[in-house]
Enzyme design. Structure first.
Site, PDB file in Angstrom:
ATOM      1  CE  LYS A   9       1.234  -7.024   4.778  1.00 16.91           C
ATOM      2  NZ  LYS A   9       1.365  -6.390   3.821  1.00 16.91           N
ATOM      3  CE1 TYR A  49      -3.241  -2.617   4.730  1.00  9.68           C
ATOM      4  CE2 TYR A  49      -4.278  -5.176   4.409  1.00  9.68           C
ATOM      5  CZ  TYR A  49      -2.483  -4.019   4.745  1.00  9.68           C
ATOM      6  OH  TYR A  49      -1.867  -4.870   4.832  1.00  9.68           O
ATOM      7  CG  PHE A  57      -1.916  -1.551  -4.693  1.00  9.52           C
ATOM      8  CD1 PHE A  57      -3.127  -1.732  -3.592  1.00  9.52           C
ATOM      9  CD2 PHE A  57      -2.093  -0.024  -4.733  1.00  9.52           C
ATOM     10  CE1 PHE A  57      -2.406  -1.176  -2.467  1.00  9.52           C
ATOM     11  CE2 PHE A  57      -1.451   0.415  -3.812  1.00  9.52           C
ATOM     12  CZ  PHE A  57      -1.625   0.077  -2.442  1.00  9.52           C
ATOM     13  NE  ARG A  85       5.908   1.695   7.996  1.00 13.76           N
ATOM     14  CZ  ARG A  85       5.309   2.371   7.210  1.00 13.76           C
ATOM     15  NH1 ARG A  85       4.079   1.282   7.335  1.00 13.76           N
ATOM     16  NH2 ARG A  85       5.212   2.354   5.813  1.00 13.76           N
ATOM     17  CB  THR A  91       5.805  -0.327   0.532  1.00 12.35           C
ATOM     18  OG1 THR A  91       5.083   0.570   2.126  1.00 12.35           O
ATOM     19  CG2 THR A  91       4.476  -0.263  -0.085  1.00 12.35           C
ATOM     20  NE  ARG A 102       7.374  -4.550   4.539  1.00 12.57           N
ATOM     21  CZ  ARG A 102       6.316  -3.892   4.690  1.00 12.57           C
ATOM     22  NH1 ARG A 102       6.404  -2.528   4.547  1.00 12.57           N
ATOM     23  NH2 ARG A 102       4.952  -3.827   4.921  1.00 12.57           N
ATOM     24  CG  ASN A 112       4.361  -6.353   2.170  1.00 10.23           C
ATOM     25  OD1 ASN A 112       3.444  -7.196   2.561  1.00 10.23           O
ATOM     26  ND2 ASN A 112       4.358  -5.213   1.823  1.00 10.23           N
ATOM     27  CG  HIS A 115       0.271  -3.935   8.987  1.00 11.60           C
ATOM     28  ND1 HIS A 115      -0.437  -3.030   8.519  1.00 11.60           N
ATOM     29  CD2 HIS A 115      -0.503  -3.233  10.441  1.00 11.60           C
ATOM     30  CE1 HIS A 115      -0.708  -2.114   8.659  1.00 11.60           C
ATOM     31  NE2 HIS A 115      -0.512  -2.061   9.903  1.00 11.60           N
ATOM     32  CD  GLU A 126      -2.405  -0.029  11.923  1.00 15.65           C
ATOM     33  OE1 GLU A 126      -1.668  -0.318  12.062  1.00 15.65           O
ATOM     34  OE2 GLU A 126      -2.753   0.866  10.442  1.00 15.65           O
TER      35      GLU A 126
HETATM   36  P1  DAT Z   1       2.720  -0.361   4.627  1.00 14.75           P
HETATM   37  O1  DAT Z   1       2.881  -2.251   4.134  1.00 14.75           O
HETATM   38  O2  DAT Z   1       3.853   0.073   3.702  1.00 14.75           O
HETATM   39  O3  DAT Z   1       2.113   0.229   5.291  1.00 14.75           O
HETATM   40  P2  DAT Z   1       0.840   0.579   1.953  1.00 14.75           P
HETATM   41  O4  DAT Z   1       0.002   1.192   3.903  1.00 14.75           O
HETATM   42  O5  DAT Z   1       1.397   1.910   1.758  1.00 14.75           O
HETATM   43  O6  DAT Z   1       2.507   0.024   3.032  1.00 14.75           O
HETATM   44  O7  DAT Z   1       0.169  -0.533   1.800  1.00 14.75           O
HETATM   45  C1  DAT Z   1      -0.636  -1.606   2.159  1.00 14.75           C
HETATM   46  C2  DAT Z   1       0.087  -3.269   1.630  1.00 14.75           C
HETATM   47  O8  DAT Z   1      -1.046  -2.832   0.102  1.00 14.75           O
HETATM   48  C3  DAT Z   1       1.426  -2.790   1.325  1.00 14.75           C
HETATM   49  O9  DAT Z   1       2.092  -3.500   2.707  1.00 14.75           O
HETATM   50  C4  DAT Z   1       1.435  -3.769   0.097  1.00 14.75           C
HETATM   51  C5  DAT Z   1      -0.241  -3.338  -0.890  1.00 14.75           C
HETATM   52  N1  DAT Z   1       0.369  -2.554  -1.519  1.00 14.75           N
HETATM   53  C6  DAT Z   1       1.264  -1.575  -1.725  1.00 14.75           C
HETATM   54  N2  DAT Z   1       0.924  -0.697  -2.737  1.00 14.75           N
HETATM   55  C7  DAT Z   1       0.871  -1.544  -4.128  1.00 14.75           C
HETATM   56  C8  DAT Z   1       1.184  -2.077  -5.142  1.00 14.75           C
HETATM   57  N3  DAT Z   1       2.012  -0.522  -6.095  1.00 14.75           N
HETATM   58  N4  DAT Z   1       1.210  -2.708  -5.501  1.00 14.75           N
HETATM   59  C9  DAT Z   1       0.880  -3.326  -5.265  1.00 14.75           C
HETATM   60  N5  DAT Z   1      -0.029  -3.977  -3.897  1.00 14.75           N
HETATM   61  C10 DAT Z   1       0.464  -2.611  -2.954  1.00 14.75           C
HETATM   62 MG    MG Z   2       0.552   1.310   5.821  1.00 13.35          MG
END
Ligand code: DAT
Ligand code: MG
Length: 149
Positions: A9, A49, A57, A85, A91, A102, A112, A115, A126
């Site tokens: 990222k 996304y 968020f 992962r 996350t 992370r 974080n 991805h 993707e």
């Molecule tokens: P991951 O990246 O672990 O697959 P995700 O797909 O649920 O997680 O979410 C995508 C991204 O969105 C994540 O890397 C960071 C952001 N995100 C997720 N949950 C969040 C939250 N509660 N507050 C802020 N950002 C968040």
């Molecule tokens: Mg995800």
């Protein structure tokens, strides 16, 4: 061969962590299939996304992802989606164990670093989104180590 989409990222690129992340996947034994630094559009990121579109968020996530270039990669190998992962961590970086990317480099869920696809199906979706021209296969010969991956 199972494949996953891993993306550094904007904060990971700015902090110079691209090589660190590549190194971890290489040394674990995974095969690099594609790699590109690019400046994605808002529409591209919203498609990536789209499952999160209703989340509070979401606007902040898209803004952060637009803050600079990203490095997209395809990695292949045994159970690479699940193990990838694990290598990334949780996350929320605060829930990530030291030893994960992370867990070693981040403390904010909104910054974080990386991805990783969460399932084989989403990985293929993707990969098609980020590498629309396709990802050719190539033979990797590491039999000198006495192991066939
Ligand atoms: P991951 O990246 O672990 O697959 P995700 O797909 O649920 O997680 O979410 C995508 C991204 O969105 C994540 O890397 C960071 C952001 N995100 C997720 N949950 C969040 C939250 N509660 N507050 C802020 N950002 C968040
Ligand atoms: Mg995800």
């Amino acid at each position: 061969m199972e494949r996953t989409y891993i993306m550094v990222k904007p904060d990971g690129v700015q902090r110079g962590l691209v090589g660190e992340i590549i190194k971890r996947f290489e040394q674990r034994g995974y095969q690099l299939m594609a790699l590109e630094l690019l400046h994605p559009t808002k529409e591209h990121l919203e498609e990536h996304y789209k499952d999160l579109a209703g989340k509070p968020f979401f606007p902040g996530l898209i803004e952060y992802m637009l803050s600079g270039p990203v490095v997209g990669m395809v990695w292949a190998g045994k159970e690479v989606v699940k193990i990838g992962r694990k290598m990334l961590g949780e996350t929320n970086p605060l829930a990530s164990l030291p030893g994960s990317i992370r867990g070693d480099f981040a403390i904010d869920v909104g910054r974080n670093i990386c991805h990783g696809s969460d399932a084989v199906e989403s990985a293929e979706r993707e990969i098609a989104l980020w590498f629309p021209r396709g990802v050719p296969e190539y033979k990797r010969d590491i039999s000198v180590h006495g192991l066939i991956y």
